[in-house]
Design an enzyme around this catalytic site. Structure first.
Site, PDB file in Angstrom:
ATOM      1  N   ASP A 194    -128.434  28.395  24.777  1.00 15.18           N
ATOM      2  CA  ASP A 194    -128.461  29.350  23.638  1.00 15.18           C
ATOM      3  C   ASP A 194    -127.777  29.386  22.871  1.00 15.18           C
ATOM      4  OD1 ASP A 194    -128.894  32.190  23.133  1.00 15.18           O
ATOM      5  OD2 ASP A 194    -129.587  32.713  25.390  1.00 15.18           O
TER       6      ASP A 194
ATOM      7  N   GLU B  42    -133.734  34.502  17.372  1.00 15.36           N
ATOM      8  CA  GLU B  42    -133.986  35.891  17.872  1.00 15.36           C
ATOM      9  C   GLU B  42    -133.624  37.059  16.395  1.00 15.36           C
ATOM     10  OE1 GLU B  42    -132.195  39.272  20.569  1.00 15.36           O
ATOM     11  OE2 GLU B  42    -130.564  38.169  20.171  1.00 15.36           O
TER      12      GLU B  42
ATOM     13  N   ASP C 298    -133.805  40.824  27.763  1.00 15.41           N
ATOM     14  CA  ASP C 298    -133.526  42.160  27.501  1.00 15.41           C
ATOM     15  C   ASP C 298    -134.478  43.307  27.718  1.00 15.41           C
ATOM     16  OD1 ASP C 298    -130.930  40.638  26.547  1.00 15.41           O
ATOM     17  OD2 ASP C 298    -132.012  40.209  24.651  1.00 15.41           O
TER      18      ASP C 298
HETATM   19  C1  GLC Z   1    -128.873  39.191  21.629  1.00 17.55           C
HETATM   20  C2  GLC Z   1    -129.082  38.448  23.412  1.00 17.55           C
HETATM   21  C3  GLC Z   1    -128.604  39.285  24.700  1.00 17.55           C
HETATM   22  C4  GLC Z   1    -127.126  39.746  23.809  1.00 17.55           C
HETATM   23  C5  GLC Z   1    -127.027  39.856  22.543  1.00 17.55           C
HETATM   24  C6  GLC Z   1    -125.488  39.779  22.323  1.00 17.55           C
HETATM   25  O1  GLC Z   1    -129.815  40.286  21.718  1.00 17.55           O
HETATM   26  O2  GLC Z   1    -130.643  38.971  23.754  1.00 17.55           O
HETATM   27  O3  GLC Z   1    -129.108  39.422  26.182  1.00 17.55           O
HETATM   28  O4  GLC Z   1    -126.624  40.823  24.605  1.00 17.55           O
HETATM   29  O5  GLC Z   1    -127.864  38.817  21.536  1.00 17.55           O
HETATM   30  O6  GLC Z   1    -125.441  38.350  21.923  1.00 17.55           O
END
Ligand code: GLC
Ligand code: CA
Length: 554
Positions: free
Chosen positions: A98, A255, A326
């Site tokens: 990540d 993402e 999430d």
């Molecule tokens: C992304 C992650 C989430 C996190 C957010 C802030 O959406 O998937 O879990 O809280 O970013 O880093």
């Protein structure tokens, strides 16, 4: 250099805190993951996406990083990590880490320095003077994705810093070339240690609109349009690709809120050299309005969204996922009231997703059909749930019962209950009480039990993954929905050089009539995958049983 191996890969996502505890402190860790590598291999997946394991004070469970080059104490040490990646690679499993670089932790050395007004690191973050008399009002009206204003006042310098998430997650200033070089260096550090790619956290938020203009305030007052795929987004990602991603046989998945089928070409086409793939969230919005308010799941709408991605040019690789850390669990969301047919419903969902043209992601526990948990208010651990409850208690306590109801459907906590390995103590996750509530249904839903039954959901996933491996018709065939408007049936045909695959899935807990499409002709037909033992060997008009899933080769 790039083999684009991800086009025929299935990825398994691990949320390390909740996967397996190796040292008996109630918290999942790297040694726990190492102990489960044979299990992961047995699924038939090709890669693991590991949620953050870097040093972090854990305000947002590792998505707030204080040192990008080291491992969180609770998860182990860099040597454990090295053993883990070696164990993966020796089993033919790649590792996607990540990459959380829209923001850092406020405990990161850069931010600690940045707090000093004359520091060389001041410009690593986004500092502004406040509005109003004495500058005591935040610089603009942006709201945090975790509730409340997106700005925090800093007494020391009399200025505000931007945090699109918690106030312990200050946003990096990507306009600063030094920051962009630091990010490339971090990526290369991990590539040189052997990682195979990155999942790029909220990556479409890195470029903010010039002048940070006020946004339109919309219910539910979280997020804002003025930093989504901002003016320099493409430039920065291209630069990062050139300095890092393109130098390795890597894969990246963003993402990417704001990337839609309409603008996906410029973001992921092989010709542009940015990210290889993205997660989009529109299909996750079908059963929630504005991402929050529960709504009735509409299969036709859901298919339409996915179909748009399927129709992109073959040089744009879609992804497909039904769960992640999430999101609530997919079964209660998309399968309605499944009653005693939980595993059949899980198989239907699996079959619907696994044969699309996409890189599929399976989230830990999805393969055994883990479900949402019946949390009480004090069970919530996630900063988002906790903040939301606090805020409602403060501004509108009368809404508390409703907020609790919404959280029971929407909370991110549902995905974070410990992985259910056995029916034994602490579900085999740990020898002590886990950090987070266990779903009491672990006595019935667990890996051990699933292993013992040939016809379990777990074994269905294994069969499906083994079947899809290496098949051109699945990797790159055309995709055509059959009966796109049906609210009960998800059916599609894949076709590649005369080879066809016909996938039929009854999404509902009821019997549904299926008629062969009039324009479908074929000479031979064989059943490749089914979730009822006595399924029809041939493709014909039929009454589909509850959650029946069928895959035919034509
Ligand atoms: C992304 C992650 C989430 C996190 C957010 C802030 O959406 O998937 O879990 O809280 O970013 O880093
Ligand atoms: Ca542990």
């Amino acid at each position: 250099m790039k083999t684009r191996w991800y086009k025929d890969a299935v990825v398994y996502q691990i949320y390390p805190r909740s996967f397996c505890d190796g040292n008996g402190d109630g918290i999942g860790d790297i040694r726990g993951i190492i102990s489960k590598l044979d299990y992961i291999k047995s699924l038939g997946v090709d890669a693991v996406w590991l949620s953050p394991v870097y040093k972090s004070p854990n305000d947002d469970n590792g998505y707030d990083i204080s040192d990008y080059r080291d491992i969180m104490d609770e998860f182990g040490a860099l040597d454990d990590w090295k053993e883990m990646i070696e164990g993966m690679h020796s089993r033919g499993i790649r590792l996607i880490m990540d990459l959380v670089v829209n923001h850092t932790s406020d405990e990161h050395a850069w931010f600690v320095e940045s707090r000093k007004k004359d520091s060389n690191y001041r410009d690593y973050y986004i500092w502004r003077k406040g509005r109003g008399k004495n500058g005591k009002k935040p610089p603009n009206n942006w709201t945090s994705n975790f509730v409340g204003p997106a700005w925090e006042y800093d007494e020391q310098s009399g200025e505000w810093y931007l945090h699109l998430f918690s106030k312990k997650q200050p946003d990096l200033n990507w306009e600063n070339p030094k920051v962009r070089q630091e990010v490339a260096d971090i990526c290369n550090y991990w590539f040189d240690l052997g990682v195979d790619g990155f999942r790029c956290d909220v990556i479409t938020y890195i470029s903010k609109r010039d002048g940070l203009p006020n946004g339109k305030l919309k219910f539910p007052l979280i997020g804002n349009e003025n930093y989504i795929v901002g003016p320099n987004y493409h430039k920065y990602i291209r630069e990062l690709n050139e300095r890092s991603f393109s130098r390795y046989d890597s894969m990246t998945v963003g993402e990417s809120i704001g990337i839609t089928p309409d603008n996906a070409f410029e973001a992921i086409d092989e010709s542009v050299g940015e990210l290889d793939t993205v997660f989009s969230f529109d299909h996750m919005g079908v059963d929630f309005k504005m991402n929050v308010i529960p709504a009735k799941f509409n299969l036709a709408k859901y298919k339409k969204i996915l179909d748009k991605w399927q129709q992109l040019p073959k040089t744009c690789q879609p992804t497909i996922f039904l769960e992640n850390h999430d999101q609530p669990r997919c079964l209660p969301r998309f399968s309605g009231d499944y009653g005693d047919k939980r595993e059949l419903a899980g198989m239907a969902l699996a079959a619907s997703m696994l044969f699309m043209r996409a890189t599929p992601y399976i989230y830990q526990g999805q393969e055994i059909g883990m479900t949402n948990c019946d949390f009480r208010q004090e069970d919530y651990q996630d900063i988002m749930s906790v903040n939301a409850l606090k805020m409602i208690k403060r501004v509108c306590p009368i809404l508390l019962p409703y907020a609790r109801k919404v959280l029971l459907k929407r909370a991110r906590d549902h995905a974070r209950t410990p992985m259910q390995w056995t029916a034994g103590e602490n579900a085999g996750f740990s020898t002590v009480k886990p950090w987070m509530k266990l779903n009491p249904n672990y006595k019935e839903i667990n890996v051990e039990d699933s292993e013992s039954r040939e016809d379990s959901l777990l074994n269905f996933y294994r069969k499906a993954l083994a079947y899809r491996k290496g098949k051109d018709v699945i990797i790159c065939g055309d995709f055509k929905l059959v009966y796109p408007k049906s609210k009960d049936i998800f059916a599609y045909v894949r076709e590649y050089h005369g080879k066809r695959l016909f996938v039929i899935v009854n999404f509902k807990n009821k019997k549904v009539d299926f008629k062969l499409p009039k324009d479908l002709t074929f000479n031979n037909c064989s059943l490749a995958l089914n979730n009822y033992a006595d399924a029809s060997k041939t493709l014909k008009d039929m009454k589909l049983r509850e959650y029946e899933a069928l895959v035919y080769e034509l």
